[in-house]
Design a protein around this motif. Sequence first.
Motif, PDB file in Angstrom:
ATOM      1  N   ARG A   1     -18.616  -7.812   8.812  1.00  0.00           N
ATOM      2  CA  ARG A   1     -17.789  -7.337   7.683  1.00  0.00           C
ATOM      3  C   ARG A   1     -16.562  -8.212   7.498  1.00  0.00           C
ATOM      4  O   ARG A   1     -16.224  -8.595   6.365  1.00  0.00           O
ATOM      5  CB  ARG A   1     -17.364  -5.878   7.922  1.00  0.00           C
ATOM      6  N   ASN A   2     -15.880  -8.525   8.599  1.00  0.00           N
ATOM      7  CA  ASN A   2     -14.671  -9.345   8.501  1.00  0.00           C
ATOM      8  C   ASN A   2     -14.977 -10.734   7.949  1.00  0.00           C
ATOM      9  O   ASN A   2     -14.242 -11.266   7.102  1.00  0.00           O
ATOM     10  CB  ASN A   2     -14.001  -9.464   9.874  1.00  0.00           C
ATOM     11  N   ILE A   3     -16.075 -11.301   8.422  1.00  0.00           N
ATOM     12  CA  ILE A   3     -16.429 -12.652   7.980  1.00  0.00           C
ATOM     13  C   ILE A   3     -16.867 -12.643   6.515  1.00  0.00           C
ATOM     14  O   ILE A   3     -16.465 -13.512   5.727  1.00  0.00           O
ATOM     15  CB  ILE A   3     -17.516 -13.237   8.901  1.00  0.00           C
ATOM     16  N   ARG A   4     -17.657 -11.668   6.149  1.00  0.00           N
ATOM     17  CA  ARG A   4     -18.101 -11.595   4.748  1.00  0.00           C
ATOM     18  C   ARG A   4     -16.937 -11.283   3.819  1.00  0.00           C
ATOM     19  O   ARG A   4     -16.910 -11.757   2.676  1.00  0.00           O
ATOM     20  CB  ARG A   4     -19.224 -10.563   4.626  1.00  0.00           C
ATOM     21  N   ASP A   5     -15.984 -10.497   4.306  1.00  0.00           N
ATOM     22  CA  ASP A   5     -14.768 -10.263   3.507  1.00  0.00           C
ATOM     23  C   ASP A   5     -14.035 -11.574   3.242  1.00  0.00           C
ATOM     24  O   ASP A   5     -13.517 -11.798   2.136  1.00  0.00           O
ATOM     25  CB  ASP A   5     -13.832  -9.291   4.230  1.00  0.00           C
ATOM     26  N   ASN A   6     -13.988 -12.436   4.240  1.00  0.00           N
ATOM     27  CA  ASN A   6     -13.353 -13.746   4.048  1.00  0.00           C
ATOM     28  C   ASN A   6     -14.038 -14.529   2.939  1.00  0.00           C
ATOM     29  O   ASN A   6     -13.376 -15.150   2.101  1.00  0.00           O
ATOM     30  CB  ASN A   6     -13.399 -14.563   5.346  1.00  0.00           C
TER      31      ASN A   6
ATOM     32  N   THR B   1     -15.797 -13.321   0.477  1.00  0.00           N
ATOM     33  CA  THR B   1     -15.521 -12.656  -0.801  1.00  0.00           C
ATOM     34  C   THR B   1     -14.123 -12.997  -1.304  1.00  0.00           C
ATOM     35  O   THR B   1     -13.930 -13.286  -2.497  1.00  0.00           O
ATOM     36  CB  THR B   1     -15.664 -11.130  -0.647  1.00  0.00           C
ATOM     37  N   GLU B   2     -13.158 -12.969  -0.386  1.00  0.00           N
ATOM     38  CA  GLU B   2     -11.755 -13.200  -0.761  1.00  0.00           C
ATOM     39  C   GLU B   2     -11.478 -14.648  -1.145  1.00  0.00           C
ATOM     40  O   GLU B   2     -10.441 -14.930  -1.762  1.00  0.00           O
ATOM     41  CB  GLU B   2     -10.848 -12.761   0.391  1.00  0.00           C
ATOM     42  N   THR B   3     -12.379 -15.551  -0.811  1.00  0.00           N
ATOM     43  CA  THR B   3     -12.176 -16.965  -1.161  1.00  0.00           C
ATOM     44  C   THR B   3     -13.149 -17.443  -2.235  1.00  0.00           C
ATOM     45  O   THR B   3     -13.074 -18.601  -2.668  1.00  0.00           O
ATOM     46  CB  THR B   3     -12.335 -17.866   0.081  1.00  0.00           C
ATOM     47  N   SER B   4     -14.042 -16.582  -2.684  1.00  0.00           N
ATOM     48  CA  SER B   4     -15.102 -17.023  -3.608  1.00  0.00           C
ATOM     49  C   SER B   4     -14.535 -17.597  -4.906  1.00  0.00           C
ATOM     50  O   SER B   4     -15.103 -18.533  -5.478  1.00  0.00           O
ATOM     51  CB  SER B   4     -16.059 -15.868  -3.910  1.00  0.00           C
TER      52      SER B   4
ATOM     53  N   LYS C   1      -8.110 -19.821   4.304  1.00  0.00           N
ATOM     54  CA  LYS C   1      -7.917 -18.739   3.323  1.00  0.00           C
ATOM     55  C   LYS C   1      -6.435 -18.442   3.137  1.00  0.00           C
ATOM     56  O   LYS C   1      -5.959 -18.260   1.997  1.00  0.00           O
ATOM     57  CB  LYS C   1      -8.649 -17.482   3.790  1.00  0.00           C
ATOM     58  N   ILE C   2      -5.685 -18.391   4.232  1.00  0.00           N
ATOM     59  CA  ILE C   2      -4.255 -18.110   4.149  1.00  0.00           C
ATOM     60  C   ILE C   2      -3.547 -19.185   3.328  1.00  0.00           C
ATOM     61  O   ILE C   2      -2.666 -18.896   2.513  1.00  0.00           O
ATOM     62  CB  ILE C   2      -3.627 -18.018   5.552  1.00  0.00           C
ATOM     63  N   GLY C   3      -3.963 -20.428   3.508  1.00  0.00           N
ATOM     64  CA  GLY C   3      -3.393 -21.505   2.705  1.00  0.00           C
ATOM     65  C   GLY C   3      -3.660 -21.312   1.222  1.00  0.00           C
ATOM     66  O   GLY C   3      -2.777 -21.518   0.385  1.00  0.00           O
TER      67      GLY C   3
END
Length: 337
Positions: free
Chosen positions: A164-169, A171-174, A301-303
Motif C-alpha cells: 500500500r505504501n509503495i503503491r501510494d507513492n 499514485t502520488e507521483t503519477s 517524491k519529496i523533491g
Amino acid sequence: MHQALLPGYIQHLLQPASYLHPVDTVSFIQTHVSYLIFAGAYVYKWKKTVNLGFVDFSTLEKRGYFCEEEVRLNRRLCPDMYLGVVTLCRKGDLFQLEGDGEPIEYGVKMRRLPATLMMDRVIAGSHLTRNHLAKIVDRLVVFYDSVPIVPVASGYGDVHAVARNIRDNFTETSSFVGGKALSEAQFIRIQNFAESFLQNHELFDKRVRQGKVRDCHGDLHSANICLTDEIAIFDCIEFNESLRCTDIAADVAFLAMDLDFHNLLDLSNFFVDRYISCSGDEGLREMLDFYKCYRAYVRGKIGLLTAADQAVGLDEKSAALKMAQHYFQLAEKYTMA
C-alpha cells in the motif's frame, strides 16, 4: 522567497523581538509540510496546513496532536533536544509566542544542535568516517532493541502494508511522470521492480514472525543526524504510523541509500555490514535493495512535492527538482542491482 508570501504568523516569528529569550538574528527553511525557524539557541517547527494523503495537518486540532506526538516519539532518541509543544496566540491583531490569548497554532520547541556537526554537513566536507557510522550503529542497535515489536494484528510491516505504501507513492507521483525529474521509462521500471519483489510473501512474513517490524524512526537519513558525542537522531515520522512502524531493514536501508546518494559506497557497505554484525540480523540483507529503491523513490517524491509548492521560491524549486531527478536515477539503479 519573498516574506509576503508566508503566513502572517511566520512573518511575525521572523522578527527577533518576537521571542522572550535572546535572539540576534532569525533564519528559516521550509519543507513540503513544515516551517523551521532558527532563533537564538532554539529551533521552532510549525506544521503547514496541508493534506497530502500520507500526511494530514489540515486542522488546528490535528496539528496540535501531531506536535505532541512529535515530541513524544523523538524523545526516544533525543530526550534533551525536544523541549515541548508551544502555542502561538493572538490578541486582537497581535501575535504572541506562548501567550495567554487565543491559540492559533501549535509548534515544537527544540534545542538547537551545532550546525557544523550535522551529518549532511560533515559529508559535504568529506569528513565522515567509519567511526561516526560505528557510533550510529551502536545507537540504533540499542534503540531497535528498546522499541516495541509491532503486533502482527496491526498489519504494519507485512507485505500488504508495504505494498500500500509503495503503491501510494506511485499514485502520488503519477502526475509528474514524463517531467524533468521522472521519465515514463524510469517510472515503469521502478514500479515493475517493486511489484515483482512484493510477490515474495514468505520473505515479508518471515520478517514479521522474527519480530523485525518495530516502531522505528521512519526518516533515517543524514539531514536528521547530528554527530555530537552522543549521536542525536531526530525528526522521526510522527504523522503516519504505517510509515514509521516498519521493518528495521527499511530504516537501515534509508541511511545506506543516503550514503550511496553521496557516492560513499564503501561507507554505505561498512554501515550495513556493521549493523548486521552488531544486531545479528542477517536476513536484513535480503531486503536491502528493495527498501533502498523504495527510500530513494520517497526522497524523489519529496523533491517533487517541494518544487510544486507555490510558496517555494524559484531557486528552491530548481534545487528540489534537480535533487528529485538524482534520487529517481538512484532508485532505478537499485532495480538493476
